[in-house]
Write a protein that holds these residues in place. Sequence first.
Motif, PDB file in Angstrom:
ATOM      1  N   LEU A 111     131.948  35.983 107.298  1.00 24.89           N
ATOM      2  CA  LEU A 111     131.613  36.612 108.574  1.00 24.89           C
ATOM      3  C   LEU A 111     132.887  36.990 109.327  1.00 24.89           C
ATOM      4  O   LEU A 111     132.980  38.090 109.893  1.00 24.89           O
ATOM      5  CB  LEU A 111     130.760  35.663 109.424  1.00 24.89           C
ATOM      6  N   CYS A 131     127.580  41.764 110.252  1.00 27.74           N
ATOM      7  CA  CYS A 131     126.869  40.490 110.172  1.00 27.74           C
ATOM      8  C   CYS A 131     127.281  39.662 108.957  1.00 27.74           C
ATOM      9  O   CYS A 131     126.865  38.509 108.820  1.00 27.74           O
ATOM     10  CB  CYS A 131     125.368  40.736 110.139  1.00 27.74           C
ATOM     11  N   ALA A 179     118.495  45.738 110.562  1.00 31.31           N
ATOM     12  CA  ALA A 179     119.452  45.074 111.456  1.00 31.31           C
ATOM     13  C   ALA A 179     119.514  45.765 112.819  1.00 31.31           C
ATOM     14  O   ALA A 179     119.206  46.933 112.927  1.00 31.31           O
ATOM     15  CB  ALA A 179     120.840  45.115 110.811  1.00 31.31           C
ATOM     16  N   THR A 180     119.943  45.019 113.802  1.00 29.05           N
ATOM     17  CA  THR A 180     119.956  43.573 113.803  1.00 29.05           C
ATOM     18  C   THR A 180     118.620  43.081 114.348  1.00 29.05           C
ATOM     19  O   THR A 180     117.978  43.788 115.121  1.00 29.05           O
ATOM     20  CB  THR A 180     121.083  42.976 114.653  1.00 29.05           C
ATOM     21  N   ASP A 205     120.947  39.215 111.231  1.00 22.81           N
ATOM     22  CA  ASP A 205     121.703  39.227 112.482  1.00 22.81           C
ATOM     23  C   ASP A 205     122.976  38.431 112.237  1.00 22.81           C
ATOM     24  O   ASP A 205     123.050  37.662 111.271  1.00 22.81           O
ATOM     25  CB  ASP A 205     120.867  38.602 113.607  1.00 22.81           C
ATOM     26  N   ARG A 206     123.940  38.588 113.117  1.00 25.88           N
ATOM     27  CA  ARG A 206     125.178  37.823 112.924  1.00 25.88           C
ATOM     28  C   ARG A 206     125.014  36.367 113.347  1.00 25.88           C
ATOM     29  O   ARG A 206     125.822  35.509 112.980  1.00 25.88           O
ATOM     30  CB  ARG A 206     126.347  38.481 113.656  1.00 25.88           C
ATOM     31  N   HIS A 222     118.659  35.362 115.377  1.00 28.16           N
ATOM     32  CA  HIS A 222     117.692  35.837 114.386  1.00 28.16           C
ATOM     33  C   HIS A 222     116.377  35.056 114.517  1.00 28.16           C
ATOM     34  O   HIS A 222     115.299  35.649 114.609  1.00 28.16           O
ATOM     35  CB  HIS A 222     118.303  35.651 112.993  1.00 28.16           C
TER      36      HIS A 222
END
Length: 233
Positions: free
Chosen positions: A57, A68, A172-173, A201-202, A207
């Motif tokens: 990441l 992400c 995304a996201t 999602d990051r 998320h």
Amino acid sequence: MTDSASAKRWWVELFESRDGGGYNPGHWSARNSLGRRPALLVIDVVRSFTGDEGQSLEEAVAAFPTACGPSAWDAIPRIKQVIDLATAEDWPVVYTTALPGGASLYGGTVKSELSGLGSPMDLPGAQDIPDAIKPPENALVFAKPKASAFFDTALVSYLIRRGVDSLVVTGATTSGCVRATVVDGHSHGYPTFVVEDACFDRSRLSHGVNLFEMNAKYADVVTASELIERVQR
């Protein structure tokens, strides 16, 4: 997804505390019908959101500030499964990307652009769809100016022309363009399904919280395998 299955979701467990007191099983007990003519939406699965395969990441964000990283590449095989399902079932398939220069024409997509960080629409890779999920023949691919695939686009006209009666959403996201698209899809009257393991999602927390809230308010959240099983039934 049954009520009992919903109760076992890891993102439901996030709310198993005082914070979840405002929600009860009635929020997700009503289930949508998949319909006779679903459309698949693949939202913003582009290099600026995925980064490059194999990057951590931190490495992905260093190269692409909106990336992400591993969560994207974990989701891509499930996205491919859903694309293959849609292709086999002859569903309309729609991909979105960012609109280059859109911020200067329509204003920013996120408020961080006000602090000089630049527009996500103009980042390198914001239109580059990974080869692993290359759009199939006859897929509609368009650039959108805002988070939602519906906002100031011809998506509704396309869905009407194709006789679409429900939506399956991936991409995304989860907390951004996916959620904005899901809310607008629901607002336009389409029964909407979010494929949890085909979205990313990051932040895992973001998320999960957004999956929970979409499932409670706007959509049915299912896994790719559950969706495939439902179609095969």
